[in-house]
Scaffold this active site. Sequence first.
Site, short mmCIF file in Angstrom:
data_model
loop_
_atom_site.label_atom_id
_atom_site.label_comp_id
_atom_site.label_asym_id
_atom_site.label_seq_id
_atom_site.Cartn_x
_atom_site.Cartn_y
_atom_site.Cartn_z
N GLY A 12 0.79 -1.23 0.00
CA GLY A 12 0.00 0.00 0.00
C GLY A 12 0.82 1.28 0.00
N ASN A 14 1.75 3.00 -2.57
CA ASN A 14 1.12 3.93 -3.51
C ASN A 14 -0.17 4.49 -2.95
OD1 ASN A 14 2.59 4.23 -6.22
ND2 ASN A 14 2.80 2.06 -5.71
N MET A 88 -3.74 -6.78 -7.42
CA MET A 88 -3.18 -7.90 -8.19
C MET A 88 -4.27 -8.90 -8.60
SD MET A 88 -0.30 -6.76 -8.35
CE MET A 88 1.40 -6.72 -7.89
N ILE A 90 -6.65 -10.25 -12.08
CA ILE A 90 -7.04 -10.17 -13.48
C ILE A 90 -8.54 -9.91 -13.50
CG2 ILE A 90 -7.29 -11.49 -15.61
CD1 ILE A 90 -4.69 -12.97 -14.82
N LEU A 91 -8.94 -8.86 -14.19
CA LEU A 91 -10.34 -8.42 -14.12
C LEU A 91 -11.12 -8.88 -15.35
CD1 LEU A 91 -9.34 -4.94 -12.79
CD2 LEU A 91 -10.69 -6.63 -11.52
N ASN A 103 -4.88 1.94 -13.98
CA ASN A 103 -3.98 1.00 -13.32
C ASN A 103 -2.54 1.51 -13.40
OD1 ASN A 103 -3.13 -1.55 -12.14
ND2 ASN A 103 -2.39 -2.12 -14.18
N HIS A 105 1.33 0.34 -13.47
CA HIS A 105 2.10 -0.87 -13.78
C HIS A 105 3.60 -0.54 -13.80
CE1 HIS A 105 2.55 -4.95 -15.15
NE2 HIS A 105 3.45 -4.52 -16.01
#
Length: 183
Positions: A12, A14, A88, A90-91, A103, A105
């Site tokens: 966390g 970020n 983390m 996959i949506l 997002n 990355h």
Amino acid sequence: MKKIIVLFSGEGSNLANIIKHIHNQHANIVCTITNNPNAGGISIATNANIPVLICDNTLYANREEYDTVLVQLIQKHSPDLVVLAGFMRILTPIFTNSVRSINLHPSLLPAFKGSKAIERSFQSDETVCGVTVHWVNDELDGGDIILQKSFTKDLNDTLEEFSAKIRQLEYEILPQSIIHLLT
Ligand code: GAR
């Protein structure tokens, strides 16, 4: 003030950076959501008096069921923007078709999509590395790019030194992107 929701899975850092630079100044973080009941970010949000919803993915049978619940939680707040800061997962299109999200990355996309991007870019022959903020769509790490920052790899750097450079750039581009998109 504009409303954002931040999703995270881990440490966390970020999230902490967004709280410091965005919260109550450029936008309100109306809540945060994590899939990981042990995520370090939980105490970061709680200490800032921001609600944390723990939505544990291991309790759901498949990605579609999980994303359905996630979308319901998000839509209750009608956020202007959802920020994935180390989320983390996959949506599925259930999420990507109904939530306006960005997002972060840790690579210069389209290079090194997916997990372990820092390690893979460190070990690669690429001399220019960096970080990306992009729109989320149904292609993993494949949505339109909003902002990128790069640096030249120092071949003497350890993985820890390289990671620290990535992290520093993340702390710059994620708040910049949020401000840019909300104002
Ligand atoms: C960040 O490096 C972010 O770029 C990465 O997870 C880390 C989260 O750190 N995200 C991805 O790899 C997404 N595929 P944090 O929990 O300290 O913010």
